[in-house]
Design a protein around this motif. Structure first.
Motif, PDB file in Angstrom:
ATOM      1  N   MET A 150      38.597  26.586  50.357  1.00 17.29           N
ATOM      2  CA  MET A 150      39.602  27.788  51.770  1.00 17.29           C
ATOM      3  C   MET A 150      38.686  28.906  50.299  1.00 17.29           C
ATOM      4  O   MET A 150      38.437  30.216  51.453  1.00 17.29           O
ATOM      5  CB  MET A 150      41.248  27.770  51.855  1.00 17.29           C
ATOM      6  N   ALA A 151      39.006  29.169  49.372  1.00 17.61           N
ATOM      7  CA  ALA A 151      39.628  30.594  48.487  1.00 17.61           C
ATOM      8  C   ALA A 151      37.563  31.340  48.426  1.00 17.61           C
ATOM      9  O   ALA A 151      37.636  32.480  49.254  1.00 17.61           O
ATOM     10  CB  ALA A 151      39.336  30.704  47.395  1.00 17.61           C
ATOM     11  N   GLY A 154      46.480  34.126  45.350  1.00 13.94           N
ATOM     12  CA  GLY A 154      45.448  33.880  44.268  1.00 13.94           C
ATOM     13  C   GLY A 154      44.259  33.632  45.462  1.00 13.94           C
ATOM     14  O   GLY A 154      42.874  34.408  44.926  1.00 13.94           O
ATOM     15  N   THR A 155      44.638  33.642  46.847  1.00 22.66           N
ATOM     16  CA  THR A 155      43.357  32.690  47.526  1.00 22.66           C
ATOM     17  C   THR A 155      42.442  34.602  48.151  1.00 22.66           C
ATOM     18  O   THR A 155      41.202  34.491  47.771  1.00 22.66           O
ATOM     19  CB  THR A 155      43.263  32.348  48.622  1.00 22.66           C
ATOM     20  N   LEU A 156      43.540  35.623  48.521  1.00 21.94           N
ATOM     21  CA  LEU A 156      42.766  36.943  48.375  1.00 21.94           C
ATOM     22  C   LEU A 156      42.721  37.349  47.652  1.00 21.94           C
ATOM     23  O   LEU A 156      41.376  38.427  47.808  1.00 21.94           O
ATOM     24  CB  LEU A 156      44.331  37.412  49.662  1.00 21.94           C
ATOM     25  N   LEU A 157      42.731  37.138  46.492  1.00 19.73           N
ATOM     26  CA  LEU A 157      41.455  37.782  45.234  1.00 19.73           C
ATOM     27  C   LEU A 157      40.453  37.459  45.573  1.00 19.73           C
ATOM     28  O   LEU A 157      39.721  38.371  45.153  1.00 19.73           O
ATOM     29  CB  LEU A 157      41.763  37.027  44.453  1.00 19.73           C
ATOM     30  N   PHE A 158      40.158  35.701  45.693  1.00 21.33           N
ATOM     31  CA  PHE A 158      38.516  35.629  46.573  1.00 21.33           C
ATOM     32  C   PHE A 158      38.305  36.409  47.500  1.00 21.33           C
ATOM     33  O   PHE A 158      36.986  37.075  47.823  1.00 21.33           O
ATOM     34  CB  PHE A 158      38.625  34.391  46.558  1.00 21.33           C
ATOM     35  N   VAL A 218      46.122  32.778  40.238  1.00 21.70           N
ATOM     36  CA  VAL A 218      44.452  32.440  40.450  1.00 21.70           C
ATOM     37  C   VAL A 218      43.763  30.938  40.248  1.00 21.70           C
ATOM     38  O   VAL A 218      42.965  29.840  40.775  1.00 21.70           O
ATOM     39  CB  VAL A 218      43.318  33.453  39.969  1.00 21.70           C
ATOM     40  N   GLY A 219      44.906  30.523  38.601  1.00 25.07           N
ATOM     41  CA  GLY A 219      44.903  29.476  38.367  1.00 25.07           C
ATOM     42  C   GLY A 219      45.161  28.281  39.339  1.00 25.07           C
ATOM     43  O   GLY A 219      44.444  26.714  39.268  1.00 25.07           O
ATOM     44  N   LEU A 220      45.958  28.610  39.501  1.00 23.03           N
ATOM     45  CA  LEU A 220      46.652  27.553  40.913  1.00 23.03           C
ATOM     46  C   LEU A 220      45.818  26.819  41.863  1.00 23.03           C
ATOM     47  O   LEU A 220      46.094  25.580  42.129  1.00 23.03           O
ATOM     48  CB  LEU A 220      47.964  28.241  41.873  1.00 23.03           C
ATOM     49  N   VAL A 221      44.945  28.530  42.105  1.00 21.25           N
ATOM     50  CA  VAL A 221      44.115  27.827  43.717  1.00 21.25           C
ATOM     51  C   VAL A 221      42.869  27.046  43.290  1.00 21.25           C
ATOM     52  O   VAL A 221      42.240  26.377  43.415  1.00 21.25           O
ATOM     53  CB  VAL A 221      43.293  29.359  44.499  1.00 21.25           C
ATOM     54  N   TRP A 222      42.078  28.137  41.645  1.00 20.09           N
ATOM     55  CA  TRP A 222      41.148  27.127  41.258  1.00 20.09           C
ATOM     56  C   TRP A 222      41.380  25.581  40.679  1.00 20.09           C
ATOM     57  O   TRP A 222      40.135  24.356  41.135  1.00 20.09           O
ATOM     58  CB  TRP A 222      40.992  27.585  40.436  1.00 20.09           C
TER      59      TRP A 222
END
Length: 402
Positions: free
Chosen positions: A220-221, A348-352, A208-212
């Motif tokens: 994208m997220a 990480g993006t799929l969490l969103f 998640v940190g990587l994505v943010w």
């Protein structure tokens, strides 16, 4: 780690991941197809399907985030096999008990559904040329609507003859059979896993940190969060809307849902080609958001007297856009991820993405219920309000620099 020298072709990897994705998708959608009958037998309101979907994606949120870690430790195919096993067990819980076991079953299905996309992204990143990524990822993601087609066509027929519990049981058996078939290719597709390490909470937070921290991934997220809300509104509620609000039979409504899923299959392939050859992926996604907005309005204005051909056309356009975006999205995430971190970035993006379903589906149910209590066409109002997140995403994506 060195891959097995018998590295299979992109086509073979794609076929395996497509089959796994299709069965997992069918496991999540089949309960929504038989929901009007199942909720009535269990003494639940029709809107309870929204809470089923929320529980599924609550489970998927956590296992998708650690999907990259699971792939590294277990191997991508082994991880997918474990996911199919969980989907089958969850379906068994759904059809064997009352509301309490159904809630547990929904969480188990979600836990199985979560790691499948990170696993397949890892496999395809290793075998796909860069100039074909959007198309290959889009074809793989057709497994989601293909699973919807299977569920929409088969589940009502089985329910009509044997009952809704048998309809879900057949889907569970199919997941378990696919798990066994996948064993035949595991040795050639999996690389040796890393030695097991103690679990750390950082394994959950790091993707998640990587994505943010990465602006392109963050865009994208957030858009996927809103897109998933719109997608599951058609997948989870279209049959209920047509059956309860417009007076369609369950089988006829299932056919319309299957048409939307087929359109989603075609859309995912078409948009993948467009994003690879003619337009930047973000612009393609922005155009799809505009189409979603128009489809939401058209769906809201459907009436019991609307000709079936017009209903089918609206459902097809809705499906092509609201179900067709995922392949372009996942390819863009993999493309923008730091080297060697496609699985982590995808998780990480799929969490969103899954949080959009978790929060959005109960909200959709609440809006429909509230409008119904006020004497308004509840599901029509809920579909109409979806134009707001669709237009927000369209504006953001079309203005973003490629």
């Amino acid at each position: 780690m060195k891959p097995d020298p018998r590295q299979p072709s992109t086509a073979w990897v794609l076929a395996v991941t497509l089959a796994i994705q299709s069965l997992a998708s069918a496991a999540t959608i089949a309960p929504a197809v038989v929901a009007p009958v199942a909720t009535r037998e269990l003494g639940l309101p029709s809107s309870a399907i929204g809470f089923y979907m929320a529980l599924v994606y609550l489970g998927a949120m956590f296992t998708s985030v650690i999907g990259g870690t699971l792939v590294t430790r277990l191997g991508a195919v082994r991880c997918s096999q474990a996911a199919l096993l969980l989907c089958g067990l969850g379906m068994g819980l759904l059809c064997s008990g009352g509301p309490a076991l159904a809630a547990v079953g929904a969480l188990v299905i979600g836990a199985g559904y979560g790691p499948i996309t990170p696993s397949s992204s890892y496999l395809l990143m290793r075998s796909t040329p860069a100039h074909r990524m959007s198309l290959v990822f889009s074809i793989k993601q057709t497994g989601v609507p293909l699973g919807g087609v299977l569920a929409a066509l088969a589940s009502p027929q089985i329910e009509h003859v044997l009952g809704w519990r048998w309809a879900l049981g057949v889907c569970a058996v199919a997941c378990l059979l696919c798990m066994l078939v996948a064993q035949s290719v595991r040795r050639s597709l999996d690389v040796p896993g890393e030695p097991a390490a103690p679990w750390r909470w950082q394994d959950l937070a790091r993707p998640v940190g990587l994505v943010w921290r990465t602006p392109a991934l963050r865009l994208m997220a957030v858009c996927s969060l809103l897109f998933s809300f719109i997608q599951l509104a058609i997948t989870a509620y279209l049959v209920t809307y047509l059956n309860l609000s417009l007076g369609w039979t369950l089988i006829a409504a299932g056919v319309i849902l299957s048409l939307s899923q087929v359109a989603g299959v075609a859309g995912r392939i078409l948009w993948g080609i467009v994003a690879d050859r003619w337009a930047p992926p973000r612009k393609v996604l922005g155009g799809l958001a505009l189409t979603m907005a128009a489809s939401c309005v058209a769906t809201a204005f459907l009436q019991p007297a609307t000709p079936w051909i017009l209903v089918a056309a609206v459902a097809a356009v809705f499906g092509a856009s609201a179900i067709g975006w995922n392949g372009v999205f996942l390819a863009e995430v993999a493309r923008r991820a730091p080297a060697g971190q496609a699985g982590a970035a995808t998780g990480g993006t799929l969490l969103f993405t899954y949080f959009g379903v978790l929060a959005g589906q109960p909200l959709f149910s609440y809006v429909a219920s509230l409008a119904g209590q006020a004497g308004q066409p509840g599901y029509a109002w809920a579909y109409g309000l979806l134009v707001i997140p669709a237009l927000f995403c369209a504006t953001w994506l079309l203005r973003a620099r490629s």
